[in-house]
Structures are given as C-alpha cells and as structure tokens.
Design a protein around this motif. Structure first.
Motif, mmCIF file in Angstrom:
data_model
loop_
_atom_site.group_PDB
_atom_site.id
_atom_site.type_symbol
_atom_site.label_atom_id
_atom_site.label_comp_id
_atom_site.label_asym_id
_atom_site.label_seq_id
_atom_site.Cartn_x
_atom_site.Cartn_y
_atom_site.Cartn_z
ATOM 1 N N PRO A 169 53.743 101.204 -19.600
ATOM 2 C CA PRO A 169 53.703 100.071 -19.916
ATOM 3 C C PRO A 169 54.815 99.558 -19.536
ATOM 4 O O PRO A 169 54.738 98.432 -19.100
ATOM 5 N N GLY A 170 55.111 100.731 -20.539
ATOM 6 C CA GLY A 170 57.042 100.072 -20.314
ATOM 7 C C GLY A 170 57.270 99.897 -18.495
ATOM 8 O O GLY A 170 58.115 98.496 -18.447
ATOM 9 N N ARG A 171 57.354 101.012 -17.810
ATOM 10 C CA ARG A 171 57.341 100.576 -16.591
ATOM 11 C C ARG A 171 56.881 99.667 -15.967
ATOM 12 O O ARG A 171 57.011 98.691 -14.893
ATOM 13 N N ILE A 172 55.573 99.353 -16.061
ATOM 14 C CA ILE A 172 55.372 98.185 -15.492
ATOM 15 C C ILE A 172 55.511 96.437 -16.228
ATOM 16 O O ILE A 172 55.632 96.134 -14.898
ATOM 17 N N GLN A 205 54.333 95.535 -25.982
ATOM 18 C CA GLN A 205 54.211 95.790 -24.636
ATOM 19 C C GLN A 205 52.939 94.876 -23.103
ATOM 20 O O GLN A 205 52.851 94.505 -22.397
ATOM 21 N N ILE A 206 51.696 95.287 -24.573
ATOM 22 C CA ILE A 206 50.565 95.049 -23.657
ATOM 23 C C ILE A 206 50.535 93.479 -23.698
ATOM 24 O O ILE A 206 49.841 93.105 -22.875
ATOM 25 N N ARG A 207 50.800 93.178 -24.907
ATOM 26 C CA ARG A 207 50.611 92.190 -25.345
ATOM 27 C C ARG A 207 51.876 91.529 -24.184
ATOM 28 O O ARG A 207 51.129 90.069 -23.885
ATOM 29 N N GLU A 208 52.210 92.049 -23.560
ATOM 30 C CA GLU A 208 53.605 91.085 -22.841
ATOM 31 C C GLU A 208 52.919 91.368 -21.889
ATOM 32 O O GLU A 208 53.215 89.871 -20.463
ATOM 33 N N GLY A 212 51.767 87.715 -19.035
ATOM 34 C CA GLY A 212 52.235 87.405 -17.997
ATOM 35 C C GLY A 212 51.039 87.241 -17.094
ATOM 36 O O GLY A 212 51.674 86.749 -15.734
ATOM 37 N N LEU A 213 49.489 87.557 -16.585
ATOM 38 C CA LEU A 213 48.244 87.451 -15.856
ATOM 39 C C LEU A 213 48.053 86.306 -16.269
ATOM 40 O O LEU A 213 48.328 85.560 -17.441
ATOM 41 N N GLN A 235 38.974 91.079 -28.864
ATOM 42 C CA GLN A 235 38.745 89.580 -28.622
ATOM 43 C C GLN A 235 39.872 88.816 -28.302
ATOM 44 O O GLN A 235 39.277 87.612 -27.995
ATOM 45 N N HIS A 236 40.466 88.995 -28.415
ATOM 46 C CA HIS A 236 41.736 87.543 -28.073
ATOM 47 C C HIS A 236 41.918 87.630 -27.127
ATOM 48 O O HIS A 236 42.327 86.240 -26.762
ATOM 49 N N PHE A 237 42.090 88.515 -25.937
ATOM 50 C CA PHE A 237 42.488 88.209 -24.506
ATOM 51 C C PHE A 237 41.877 88.870 -23.342
ATOM 52 O O PHE A 237 41.563 88.600 -22.515
#
Ligand code: ADP
Ligand code: MG
Length: 423
Positions: A169-172, A205-208, A212-213, A235-237
């Motif tokens: 996640p960090g690198r992505i 990080q996943i949320r961020e 962005g998508l 469920q939220h995303f």
C-alpha cells in the motif's frame, strides 16, 4: 486439545484424507454462496484464448472451487468479497479476472493489486505474469525497499506499457501521489489479504488509495479470514458487492494435522521451548519447515540458538534489508534453504508448495494468523502438519483457537514414527 495439556501422551493419528482433493470440494467446505454460478472448467469461463493457453501452460487443468465461483463475477465487473481457505487458488482467481478485464489496446495501467508484504507482492507479480504470458500483459511490482527507489517505478510507469501494478500500500500510494499512474484508467482494484489490509496498520493508506480512484473502479477483496470489522468497513466503499463467504468452522483444512506440545516454562525463559525445538529437528528436516515467532528479536534469538547447535536454518523479518529478504526468500523457494525462522511477515499468502511443516514457537498474537500460519503448509490440497509449543499461559489462547474455528489440536505423538505417517 484435551485437558491433559501437560502430558504429550501417545496418540495414534486417525486416518488421513486422501490428499489432493483440491478440486472435489467436500459439501462441508463449500462457500456459502448458493446463488453464485459454478463454472466447472476453465474453457467455460469465456476468457480470451491467450489467457486460457497460459492457464494450461502454467499446469492448471481444472478450476478450484473458489475459481469456479469468483472468476466469472470479476470478469462481469462486480464488486466482490471472496473468502476461501488458504492454499486454494485465490491468486489465480483474481489474476485471471484482472487479465480478462484488460483492454490490450490501451497502454495504461488498468488494474492495481494490493498485498500486505513485499514478499507476497513479488510472488503475485510472478503469478499474474505467468497467467498473462500469451496475452503479453506487462506487470510491474511496486515494492518498497531502499534498493528499489520509487523513482525507478515512476520512470518505468511513465514510459507506458505496464497494464497491471502489484504492490504494497505505501508504495502504491506513492506512485499515485507522484502521478506515475492515472487513477482515471484504473478499472479494477484487488485487495488481497483484505482483513489484514483493512486492519489498523494499513487502513489509512487503503482509504487514501480508494479516495483517489474513480467511483466506477471495481473493487475485489480476498482473504481466507474476514473479520466482521473488515466486512463492515468494506461496505463503505464497495457497491453492492457479491459475497462468497465461508463459515469460520469451515476454514481449517482437513489435510493439515494440528498438534501441540505442552512445554513447562518454570523460569519464564526459553530453555524448555528450545529443548523441544531441538528435539523436533528430525521432524523438521523431513521436508521444508517454517518456524513462526512473534517478534524480530525472538526470530534473531532463535536463529542464533539453532545455528549455535549446528542446525542449518535461515531467518526472515522486517528489520532486514530488502536485498537480504529477497535472497532468503529465493533460497527458501528453491529449496536450498529448508528451515525458515520468521515473524508473521510470511504468515500470509506465501506459497512454497514443499512446505509441509509449520511450527508455532509462539502462538500468534492475532487469532486469524494461526490459520494463515498453518496454511503455509498443505498448499493446493497437499498434506501438512502444524505443531504449536504451548506453555501454561497459552492454554486459553489455544482453546480459543480450537473453539472459534471448530477444530481439534491434539497432543503430539511422542513416537516420531507416528509423525511420519502424518505426511
Ligand atoms: P491462496 O491465495 O488461496 O492461499 P494460492 O493462490 O497461493 O492460494 O494457490 C495455492 C497453490 O495452488 C499455488 O501453488 C497455485 O499455483 C496452486 N493452484 C491454484 N489454482 C490451481 C489450479 N486450478 N490447479 C492447480 N493448482 C492450482
Ligand atoms: Mg493468497
């Protein structure tokens, strides 16, 4: 586990399952997804011929139960939360789905696959590459580490041509922030080991990444274990995700025999555990083995102790350089190293088919990781064995694991001959 925790009394192992019934799923192990269509052969998936050719060239003949259920909905563009036991082919499930979703005329990154560790990301790159060979899909691993500067990823991605990115996640997040990838063309985001990825460490990080998508990006999550918490968050995303879930009592694999050894720890030190471990060396050396402990310090300590006794082993944890980690994994995968001492860094996802023994020198701090750890053995319907060293303080945790997953952990037979029959 019975009440006689402190006697490693002899117990003859019961009859083994026949081994590789990877494809014939026992009724009790089928995912709870009766409404999901079953596609019994790869030919019937309707994927491009180039993908089919690569699947067969990779040696797969028929789809595993999760592949029969989950590939088609991915191709259909549905959001998906999919659960299946360890070692049952989740990687190829999403890899085939991803590859079929690619527009080969578009020279842009169209799918991102997230993994919790560099080791797993690197392994997933290989699977997607292999299954995408004939399609000619270019896959790139965005994997952290001092010897792999992000600038190199950025340069490569900006050249164009890469269609699938796999990474931690960090690198992505970093490559999105540096605009090396255009989020607008990301059709599909796969989150492997989803419950780990939605747990505290990675959640932000996943949320961020998700924020962005585009809202239209398809999201598919995979794991052998899925907590209520992870499902709630998802469920939220996600948009009306298809659920392919397993009851927790179906999560353990019959092919993996689980044992404990009761160890006294009178001085609070490790002497007794070490003795037991040294005694188990003969069993360990039958095939490949991973010994799990809970901290980098303990991992180093065990490595020193084993090496001092002239036992050949290697060790892996997050404080080592990425070159070193890479080299250790390569040696272990090729079989030139056969005994690996590790933290939970390799608890999830790592697929080395020749591993048939897992030792929990310490029980994991997170219950689900017990299943992930023991699932490093028994890949793809093979037989495996897990041995946990249990001090009086661990008795409650061991019982909790047994109760929660409706499984039985038995006292290790003291006669090594009985053990060999477990393989
Ligand atoms: P999971 O992610 O479910 O734990 P993996 O995707 O790592 O499991 O797959 C476990 C092993 O099974 C791998 O070695 C993989 O190559 C093999 N495998 C997966 N699908 C098939 C199949 N259809 N036929 C034969 N082997 C398979
Ligand atoms: Mg996996």
């Amino acid at each position: 586990m019975d009440n006689g925790l402190h006697s490693t009394k002899d117990q003859k192992p019961t009859e083994e399952p026949s081994g590789a019934d990877f494809f014939r799923e026992p009724e009790s192990n089928s995912p709870d997804s009766s409404a999901v269509e079953l596609i019994p052969t790869f030919d019937q998936l309707g994927v491009k011929d180039d993908i089919l050719r690569s699947i067969y060239a990779y040696g797969y003949e028929e789809p595993s139960p999760i592949q029969q259920r989950a590939i088609k909905p991915i191709i259909g563009g549905r959001d998906l939360i999919a659960q299946a036991q360890s070692g049952t082919g989740k990687t190829a499930t999403f890899s085939i789905g991803v590859l079929e979703r690619l527009d080969m005329d578009l020279r842009k990154v169209q799918a991102v696959i997230l993994s919790p560790t560099r080791e797993l990301a690197a392994q997933t790159v290989q699977v997607v590459e292999a299954l995408g060979t004939h399609l000619g899909a270019v896959v790139h691993g965005c994997i952290g580490g001092a010897d792999r500067p992000v600038s190199r990823d950025v340069r490569l991605l900006q050249q164009g041509g890469v269609k699938v990115v796999v990474g931690t996640p960090g690198r992505i997040l970093d490559i999105f922030k540096r605009r090396a990838v255009d989020p607008a063309t990301i059709k599909l985001l796969v989150i492997d080991e989803a419950d780990e990825m939605l747990a505290f460490n990675f959640r932000d990080q996943i949320r961020e990444i998700l924020v962005g998508l585009p809202a239209t990006t398809q999201i598919c999550m995979f794991s052998a274990t899925l907590s209520e918490d992870a499902l709630d968050l998802a469920q939220h995303f996600m948009s009306e995700p298809l659920h392919i879930l397993l009851k927790k009592e179906k999560l353990t694999l019959d092919g993996i025999k689980q044992f404990y050894v009761a160890v006294d720890q009178p001085r609070g030190g490790d002497d007794c555990k070490l003795e037991v471990l040294f005694d188990l060396y003969a069993v360990m050396s039958i095939s490949q083995c991973i010994i799990f402990c809970n901290s980098k310090r303990k991992c180093e300590y065990l490595y020193e102790q084993m090496t001092a006794q002239d036992f050949t082993c290697s060790r892996l944890h997050g404080d080592m350089s990425s070159e070193e980690r890479h080299a250790i994994m390569r040696e272990f995968r090729t079989g030139s190293s056969r005994l690996l001492i590790s933290t939970d860094l390799v608890a999830r996802g790592i697929d080395v088919q020749t591993v048939s023994l897992v030792i929990n020198y310490e029980l994991p701090l997170v219950r689900a990781n017990y299943l992930h750890r023991i699932g490093r053995s028994g890949r793809c319907g093979r037989k495996g064995m897990a041995i946990s060293l249990i001090t009086p303080r661990d008795v409650d945790s061991m019982r909790d694991i047994e109760g929660y997953y409706h499984t039985e952990v038995r006292a290790l037979p003291s006669n090594p001959a009985d053990l060999v029959t477990c393989y």
